[in-house]
Design an enzyme around this catalytic site. Sequence first.
Site, PDB file in Angstrom:
ATOM      1  N   ILE A   7      44.236  34.040  46.182  1.00 53.45           N
ATOM      2  CA  ILE A   7      45.132  33.159  46.937  1.00 53.45           C
ATOM      3  C   ILE A   7      46.528  33.295  46.314  1.00 53.45           C
ATOM      4  O   ILE A   7      46.692  33.098  45.102  1.00 53.45           O
ATOM      5  CB  ILE A   7      44.676  31.681  46.854  1.00 53.45           C
TER       6      ILE A   7
ATOM      7  N   ASP B   8      28.268  44.628  65.869  1.00 53.46           N
ATOM      8  CA  ASP B   8      29.465  45.274  66.406  1.00 53.46           C
ATOM      9  C   ASP B   8      30.710  44.554  65.908  1.00 53.46           C
ATOM     10  O   ASP B   8      30.649  43.435  65.393  1.00 53.46           O
ATOM     11  CB  ASP B   8      29.410  45.330  67.937  1.00 53.46           C
TER      12      ASP B   8
ATOM     13  N   ASP C  31      30.383  38.016  38.111  1.00 56.68           N
ATOM     14  CA  ASP C  31      30.730  38.890  36.998  1.00 56.68           C
ATOM     15  C   ASP C  31      30.236  38.221  35.717  1.00 56.68           C
ATOM     16  O   ASP C  31      30.757  37.183  35.333  1.00 56.68           O
ATOM     17  CB  ASP C  31      32.260  39.045  36.988  1.00 56.68           C
TER      18      ASP C  31
ATOM     19  N   HIS D 141      26.819  48.478  60.805  1.00 56.59           N
ATOM     20  CA  HIS D 141      27.275  48.796  62.161  1.00 56.59           C
ATOM     21  C   HIS D 141      26.139  49.237  63.081  1.00 56.59           C
ATOM     22  O   HIS D 141      26.328  49.398  64.289  1.00 56.59           O
ATOM     23  CB  HIS D 141      28.359  49.893  62.098  1.00 56.59           C
TER      24      HIS D 141
HETATM   25  N1  CAO Z   1      42.268  32.916  44.375  1.00 59.58           N
HETATM   26  C1  CAO Z   1      42.863  32.103  43.512  1.00 59.58           C
HETATM   27  N2  CAO Z   1      42.200  31.321  42.627  1.00 59.58           N
HETATM   28  C2  CAO Z   1      40.865  31.392  42.632  1.00 59.58           C
HETATM   29  C3  CAO Z   1      40.169  32.226  43.518  1.00 59.58           C
HETATM   30  C4  CAO Z   1      40.923  33.007  44.420  1.00 59.58           C
HETATM   31  N3  CAO Z   1      40.332  33.812  45.293  1.00 59.58           N
HETATM   32  N4  CAO Z   1      38.861  32.081  43.290  1.00 59.58           N
HETATM   33  C5  CAO Z   1      38.739  31.204  42.311  1.00 59.58           C
HETATM   34  N5  CAO Z   1      39.943  30.776  41.925  1.00 59.58           N
HETATM   35  C6  CAO Z   1      40.212  29.804  40.865  1.00 59.58           C
HETATM   36  C7  CAO Z   1      39.183  28.717  40.875  1.00 59.58           C
HETATM   37  O1  CAO Z   1      39.479  27.711  41.816  1.00 59.58           O
HETATM   38  C8  CAO Z   1      39.263  28.241  39.456  1.00 59.58           C
HETATM   39  O2  CAO Z   1      40.417  27.455  39.272  1.00 59.58           O
HETATM   40  P1  CAO Z   1      40.306  25.923  38.805  1.00 59.58           P
HETATM   41  O3  CAO Z   1      39.942  25.976  37.369  1.00 59.58           O
HETATM   42  O4  CAO Z   1      41.636  25.359  39.101  1.00 59.58           O
HETATM   43  O5  CAO Z   1      39.220  25.289  39.618  1.00 59.58           O
HETATM   44  C9  CAO Z   1      39.466  29.521  38.685  1.00 59.58           C
HETATM   45  O6  CAO Z   1      40.003  30.457  39.626  1.00 59.58           O
HETATM   46  C10 CAO Z   1      38.214  30.080  38.073  1.00 59.58           C
HETATM   47  O7  CAO Z   1      37.222  30.113  39.054  1.00 59.58           O
HETATM   48  P2  CAO Z   1      35.753  30.665  38.691  1.00 59.58           P
HETATM   49  O8  CAO Z   1      35.733  32.123  38.759  1.00 59.58           O
HETATM   50  O9  CAO Z   1      35.280  30.057  37.434  1.00 59.58           O
HETATM   51  O10 CAO Z   1      34.831  29.992  39.815  1.00 59.58           O
HETATM   52  P3  CAO Z   1      34.678  30.370  41.319  1.00 59.58           P
HETATM   53  O11 CAO Z   1      33.683  29.379  41.819  1.00 59.58           O
HETATM   54  O12 CAO Z   1      35.939  30.445  42.040  1.00 59.58           O
HETATM   55  O13 CAO Z   1      34.001  31.825  41.322  1.00 59.58           O
HETATM   56  C11 CAO Z   1      32.418  33.483  40.802  1.00 59.58           C
HETATM   57  C12 CAO Z   1      32.717  31.986  40.865  1.00 59.58           C
HETATM   58  C13 CAO Z   1      30.999  33.642  40.288  1.00 59.58           C
HETATM   59  C14 CAO Z   1      32.508  34.067  42.181  1.00 59.58           C
HETATM   60  C15 CAO Z   1      33.437  34.195  39.889  1.00 59.58           C
HETATM   61  O14 CAO Z   1      33.412  33.611  38.625  1.00 59.58           O
HETATM   62  C16 CAO Z   1      33.189  35.659  39.732  1.00 59.58           C
HETATM   63  O15 CAO Z   1      32.328  36.110  38.997  1.00 59.58           O
HETATM   64  N6  CAO Z   1      33.978  36.487  40.466  1.00 59.58           N
HETATM   65  C17 CAO Z   1      33.917  37.927  40.370  1.00 59.58           C
HETATM   66  C18 CAO Z   1      33.044  38.465  41.476  1.00 59.58           C
HETATM   67  C19 CAO Z   1      32.971  39.980  41.405  1.00 59.58           C
HETATM   68  O16 CAO Z   1      32.889  40.567  40.350  1.00 59.58           O
HETATM   69  N7  CAO Z   1      33.001  40.617  42.573  1.00 59.58           N
HETATM   70  C20 CAO Z   1      32.967  42.041  42.658  1.00 59.58           C
HETATM   71  C21 CAO Z   1      31.639  42.453  43.151  1.00 59.58           C
HETATM   72  S1  CAO Z   1      31.574  44.162  43.461  1.00 59.58           S
HETATM   73  O17 CAO Z   1      31.535  44.790  41.995  1.00 59.58           O
END
Ligand code: CAO
Length: 534
Positions: free
Chosen positions: A478, A508, A401, A504
């Site tokens: 989490i 499978d 994001d 799919h």
């Molecule tokens: N549950 C709880 N905490 C989480 C978590 C989860 N699933 N995922 C990440 N965290 C925590 C991380 O550990 C971090 O905590 P700390 O500072 O203690 O280390 C904090 O949340 C921030 O994490 P982050 O987002 O900066 O980094 P990340 O590596 O966990 O994730 C990224 C990177 C690129 C996946 C994320 O920033 C992002 O953009 N997520 C959104 C993805 C998205 O939009 N998906 C939808 C796609 S379809 O439209």
Amino acid sequence: MLGKSTHAPTPTHVPVHLIFNATQRSCLIEATWKSVPLIYNSASPVMSYWARQHSSCKRQTQVVPGWHPCSICIPRSKWVLSRKHRADRPFHTTAVGHRLVSFLLADIGEGIKEVVIKEWFVSEGDTVAQFDSICEVQSDKASVTITSRYDGVIRKLFYDVDDTAFVGKPLVDIEVSKEDDSVGAEVQEGEAISVGRPVEGAVIEPGNFTLPTGKILTTPAVRRIAMEYKIDLYDVQGTGKDGRILKEDLLQYIERKKSGVKAPVSSTPTSPTVATRQTAAPTPALQAPPTLPPSIPVFLGEDKDETITGFQKAMVRSMTHAMKIPHFGYCDEIDMTILVNMRKELKAMAQAHGVRFSYMPVFIKAASIALSHFPVLNSSVDEKCENIKYKASHNIGVAMDTSEGLIVPNVKGVQRLTLLEVAAELNRLQELGSRGALKTQDITGGTFTLSNIGSIGGTYAKAVILPPEVAIGAIGKIQALPRFDAAGNVTKAHIMQVSWSADHRIIDGATMARFSNLWKSFLENPATMIMHLK
Ligand code: CAO
């Protein structure tokens, strides 16, 4: 004039007339410089900030005369000629010993045929040297900065900001010296691209317009965050090349300000660290997590049409294609309790290497190990679904994001990387993504994708496959929840949901479930991963 600085106009600044549209929160600025009508790039974040600042006092579009208290002055380098005025300009002949060359927009690759002009870094009449930034463009895949191939004077800009420019068509005309050997008949090519080159320009802090007295090297994304946090970039120590302010400089400054710690007098550059087994020397300066500026409420007042461009356009294309694929969904929950505790140690260890360690590197590495047991999930199919290509490399995409929207860069060759290397690469991709500077190679060639929507919130998500890939996983938040232990006692557990989507036609349900079980086992008992780590 507003603000603490009251600089008189200099040859590099021009007084302006402001045409302000409070309803649309936009600002059009016109001025005359040496009898030439100019128009300001109203898409600039500085201007949209200015518009927001004045939205309370102005309800309607109105014209404010130059040097009114609301006036500001803008560095001349930030002005561009409006197209309508450009046509009126007298024809320019080149000086003796010079000739005019058309600098064409080069083929960026990846089948990109058109880009949108996001920002001009030059104006007509500006002198440029080779490798100087000319403009920033956005394709439907990435933002790139076009740099000059020649030394010369910009004579014509062919587009306004937000215009669509076409590969192979002129971008600018540059007047070059006739003796310039670098300009041959092949001048028809535009020149390549260096990504994320910073922009120089004015800094305006909320309620306190500061006219630039020196140049601040940084990116538009950093300026935007500085404005949101009301930070004067002159106070921030840049650690990049030539004192450039990097995003982490600003984020560290914000953290220090919050904790009341004074900024160091000088600091060592903290460019994104890609730790390798050879470069294990501790780097104390940890990268701050890239954050997006807080969102602001938007009251449109009237309907507004907008053309879909950039990353959104890529999303239209890929998701429309994806929805032709019959998706199979499979969900499960994972007990993350051991990993949550273990990550505290891993995080501290990675920190000593200057790497930020979230859960993602473990998700990615565990996926790679599991993929080596189920290679069909790391494959692609052709258009008619007649052939499967099993991919040798695990290039694991991460839905990200960013301020520009959703983008999916990938960590290449995860099967060869340590957890720390995966984390460092993810840090690099996040840093580039946060300032819209991911390169084409970062976002192409993915073979399998993970989408950690849980870092924002939510439990389950229905992820859509990113063609030509065949599987994707959406990860939830989490949460600390009550669960039964082996003895039947209720205990506190850290629970996370995963939702897989697979093509799919070739995958499978049983394969998907077995893959998920293996991936889950690595997360629930991280020690088992050690046996498979390379
Ligand atoms: N549950 C709880 N905490 C989480 C978590 C989860 N699933 N995922 C990440 N965290 C925590 C991380 O550990 C971090 O905590 P700390 O500072 O203690 O280390 C904090 O949340 C921030 O994490 P982050 O987002 O900066 O980094 P990340 O590596 O966990 O994730 C990224 C990177 C690129 C996946 C994320 O920033 C992002 O953009 N997520 C959104 C993805 C998205 O939009 N998906 C939808 C796609 S379809 O439209």
